[in-house]
Design an enzyme around this catalytic site. Structure first.
Site, PDB file in Angstrom:
ATOM      1  N   GLY A   1      13.435 -33.071  39.424  1.00  0.00           N
ATOM      2  CA  GLY A   1      13.967 -31.728  39.648  1.00  0.00           C
ATOM      3  C   GLY A   1      14.166 -30.985  38.334  1.00  0.00           C
TER       4      GLY A   1
ATOM      5  N   GLU B   1       9.516 -38.792  40.929  1.00  0.00           N
ATOM      6  CA  GLU B   1      10.084 -38.964  42.275  1.00  0.00           C
ATOM      7  C   GLU B   1       9.436 -40.095  43.054  1.00  0.00           C
ATOM      8  OE1 GLU B   1       9.568 -36.113  40.810  1.00  0.00           O
ATOM      9  OE2 GLU B   1      11.147 -34.677  41.295  1.00  0.00           O
TER      10      GLU B   1
ATOM     11  N   ALA C   1      17.349 -34.273  39.957  1.00  0.00           N
ATOM     12  CA  ALA C   1      18.385 -34.212  40.991  1.00  0.00           C
ATOM     13  C   ALA C   1      19.378 -35.341  40.751  1.00  0.00           C
ATOM     14  CB  ALA C   1      17.746 -34.358  42.366  1.00  0.00           C
TER      15      ALA C   1
ATOM     16  N   GLU D   1      10.981 -29.553  37.607  1.00  0.00           N
ATOM     17  CA  GLU D   1      10.719 -28.492  38.594  1.00  0.00           C
ATOM     18  C   GLU D   1      11.457 -27.214  38.216  1.00  0.00           C
ATOM     19  OE1 GLU D   1      11.680 -31.106  42.083  1.00  0.00           O
ATOM     20  OE2 GLU D   1       9.912 -30.094  42.890  1.00  0.00           O
TER      21      GLU D   1
END
Ligand code: CAA
Length: 709
Positions: free
Chosen positions: A120, A143, A81, A123
């Site tokens: 992310g 994270e 992210a 992910e």
């Protein structure tokens, strides 16, 4: 399609990042290759999410396309992210929705992972049906280091892929795994030899060989982890990452993945994610992520670093040996010099012993250790330094000795060699004056043990040249240190600000050592201040005191301890008593001594709320931090935080003293600093008067003008 171009290009000024789309036709069929593109690490900014969302819709509608390969530009799959969006708020489409849409694709989706796939980014790879990786690829869910959890389904998908126990370790450690290990754990399905093109080709072939995806494999998670196993993991990570909320929240989510349906688990993940994301720990950790990267940058410095291949080290003591290890481990050729043959032999044997222990503990292989050791050349003759690119002096703290050595270095080192001192407080300018090339002299202040502690303070003297600064910063980077350029003042930054912590004062007010330490440790310090003194040794305090003869009224207890020869761990007793393993325990005789001093000075023992202890300990540190800034000794407030976090293990999840001060509010800080009888920093007063926020433009400009003055 026209519609698609409009969506992407219409937003391009406002949205960061994009996705490139290629339709590749082969004899076995047609594959869509999607490339995430957002320099430098393809962070999942809004433009990338929009691109993925739109192109997956297009792929679904295009009957010619049989499969999808998803990859990243710039030699990276995806760094996760966009962390800079966290502060401003994230706009749709949300990453979780994008991933769910990809996963729902009936056409096989293959992640082609080259470089890192983190957070992310991994992910996204988990939402793909298969994961192929190059040999230099890495994967991880870091994270936890930002105080959050993989909030786009990672906590629910990974346990279903590799099991709960392994998932806990991947997510709670947060360290990326290199390709072979990642494949072993199950994060990658296959590792492909060759370059990026070979990886894409293999992924295209693989994708076309797979049947359409019948259904999502998102039922209940594996039951490999019983409640007891997860409870044990909770305890393990409470110890490994004390005080941190994120690891425990991650385990809660993994528990849900084991016991509940996917959609219910996703709900748990969302709840836990929101709790973490809005909390103070996440804010502080995200602040540290940028602070750590910022501090390596020197505004206005355009000089290029000189070549760095070899490092000379003067002095084979504890510090010199640690620096030698660190240099050799990072590929530099090391000349370790000590004119005392005995010191040199002792130094080398300590280094070898350290590495033998690494092999025992399996943190390094025998072959690795041999390569490292082959880079360290012990010698006792100054001539051996003549070809070094940088020399770090690490002898004991004595100005006359250092000046003598620097004159000698000046005579033997080649032109352009950086002459660095590892002094932890002596005046760099004075050291430089012993040479004909003060522009090449700089401080490189390592923290002990130098091969472990991450901080390097580079100390600029008034005559240090730009190239020397640039080279010293590159030196830090090469050694994988968090490197911060600081000014030439007593103690530099970390020692100077932490040195004024109010431990002696609180003790003299009648608070027991164990209460002071307990408060500091509950705040997150690795070791309370009095245990720290016992470790460093109160003889240090005593020597200073005998030299200056001055006793601050706050230091009466310290003085009594020193006179009673309670120096700390080295004498087996200090504020505490120590056993053979150096474990501490309360010591009735120390307490009797303290009680005696208190009653002599009319002090009653008392209890103090932990919060008040913390303020007493660390508000002086904050005030000193502001003084460093107003004197132009640090480039930014966040640099001071970086120095405390990496030099003193200040809990990263609190963000350091300066961040803490702004969280408390500067008016309150100023008021309390005054109440404590300290002289408040002028800059602190100015910041209160002008209502400056941390990192506001005016505040930063004011600091920078002091630095450049
Ligand atoms: N978002 C925004 N910026 C990022 C970023 C990210 N995820 N990752 C890196 N950057 C920026 C850095 O700030 C830096 O910017 P500047 O050049 O302006 O300083 C630049 O990219 C390069 O980064 P590094 O200097 O760290 O470069 P590197 O090559 O040494 O390391 C990296 C690259 C391994 C990707 C490293 O940057 C890294 O570890 N990044 C963070 C990865 C991460 O934690 N991702 C998880 C994000 S959270 C998430 O994804 C949550 C979720 O599930 C919703």
């Amino acid at each position: 399609s026209k519609h698609l171009s409009r969506v992407l290009f219409g937003g391009i000024q406002a949205m960061k990042g994009q996705v490139q789309y290629e339709k590749r036709k082969t004899k076995d069929g047609c594959v869509a290759i999607l490339t995430m593109d957002n320099k430098p690490v393809n962070a999942l900014s809004q433009g990338v999410r929009v691109g993925l969302d739109q192109y997956f819709k297009e792929v679904a509608a295009d009957s010619e396309v049989k499969a999808v390969v998803l990859t990243g530009a710039h030699g990276v799959f995806c760094g996760g992210a966009d962390i800079s969006e966290f502060a401003t708020g994230v706009e749709g489409p949300m990453l979780g929705e994008v991933i769910a849409a990809m996963e729902a694709s009936e056409k096989p989706v293959v992640a082609a992972i080259d470089g890192v796939a983190l957070g992310g980014g991994y992910e996204v790879a988990l939402g793909c049906h298969y994961r192929l990786a190059s040999q230099r690829a890495q994967a991880g869910l870091p994270e936890v280091n930002l105080g959050i959890l993989p909030g786009a389904g990672g906590t629910q998908r990974l346990p279903r892929l590799v099991g709960a126990a392994k998932s806990v370790d991947v997510m709670c450690r947060g360290a990326p795994l290199k390709a072979p290990k990642a494949a072993e754990v199950g994060l990658f399905d296959r590792v492909i030899e060759g370059d990026h093109a070979a990886l894409i080709q293999a992924s295209v072939d693989f994708a076309l060989s797979m049947p359409p995806v019948a259904e999502r494999r998102l039922g209940r998670g594996t039951a490999d982890a019983a409640d007891a196993a997860l409870a044990a993991k909770r305890q393990e990570y409470a110890k490994l990452r004390p005080g941190e909320a994120a690891p425990q929240a991650i385990i809660t989510c993994i528990e849900a993945a084991v016991k509940q349906e996917f959609k219910d688990g996703m709900r748990v993940e969302f709840q836990e994610f929101c709790k973490l994301m809005t909390g103070a720990q996440a804010q502080a950790l995200q602040y540290m992520f940028f602070a750590e990267r910022q501090c390596q940058k020197v505004p206005g410095l355009d000089a290029k670093p000189r070549a760095l291949q070899s490092c000379g080290i003067l002095g084979a003591g504890l510090m010199g040996g640690g620096i030698a290890m660190c240099c050799a481990e990072n590929g530099l050729k090391v000349v370790l010099l000590d004119v005392d043959q005995k010191n040199l032999e002792r130094g080398m044997s300590v280094i070898k012993k350290n590495y033998a222990r690494s092999v025992e503990r399996k943190s390094k292989s025998q072959a690795q250790v041999e390569t490292i050791l082959s880079k360290i050349h012990p010698c006792s003759n100054y001539e051996a330094l003549s070809e070094c690119d940088i020399v770090v002096e690490a002898v004991f703290e004595n100005m006359d000795l250092k000046k003598k050595l620097f004159a000698q270095l000046d005579a033997v080192c080649k032109p352009g060699c950086v002459l660095a001192s590892n002094t932890s407080g002596l005046d760099i300018d004075q050291i430089a004056s012993a040479t004909q090339r003060p522009e090449d002299v700089i401080g490189c202040h390592f923290f002990s043990p130098a091969n472990v502690m991450k901080l390097l303070e580079n100390v600029r003297g008034p005559r240090t040249g730009g190239e020397t600064i640039a080279t010293a910063m590159a030196f830090g980077k090469k050694l994988k240190k968090v490197t911060c350029l600081v000014g030439n003042c007593g103690g530099f930054i970390a020692n100077r600000v932490m040195g004024v912590s109010g431990a002696a004062k609180v003790l003299q007010e009648g608070v027991w050592p164990q209460d002071i330490d307990a408060a500091a440790e509950a705040y997150g310090m690795r070791m309370g201040p009095l245990r720290m003194w016992d470790l460093v040794g109160l003889d240090l305090f005593g020597r200073e005191r005998e030299k200056s003869g001055v006793l601050n009224p706050e230091q009466v207890v310290f003085d009594a301890m020193y006179k009673a020869q309670r120096f700390g761990q080295k004498s087996g007793k200090g504020f505490y008593q120590y056993d053979q393993q150096r474990r501490h325990q309360r010591d009735p005789s120390a307490e009797a001594l303290i009680q005696q001093v208190w009653s002599n000075t009319g002090v009653q023992p008392k209890t103090m709320p932990q919060e008040e202890i913390i303020e007493n300990l660390y508000l002086p540190v904050v005030n000193e931090g502001f003084k460093c800034l107003e004197e132009g000794m640090a480039i930014r407030a966040s640099d001071i935080d970086v120095c405390c976090v990496f030099g003193y293990n200040w809990p990263r999840y609190r963000g350091g003293p300066m961040k803490w001060a702004f969280t408390v509010g500067l008016p309150t800080v100023l008021q309390k600093v005054e109440q404590m009888g300290l002289t408040p920093s002028e800059l602190l007063k100015e910041a209160v008067a002008k209502k400056w926020k941390m990192n506001s433009k005016d505040f930063n400009a004011r600091i920078l003008s002091a630095w450049t003055a």
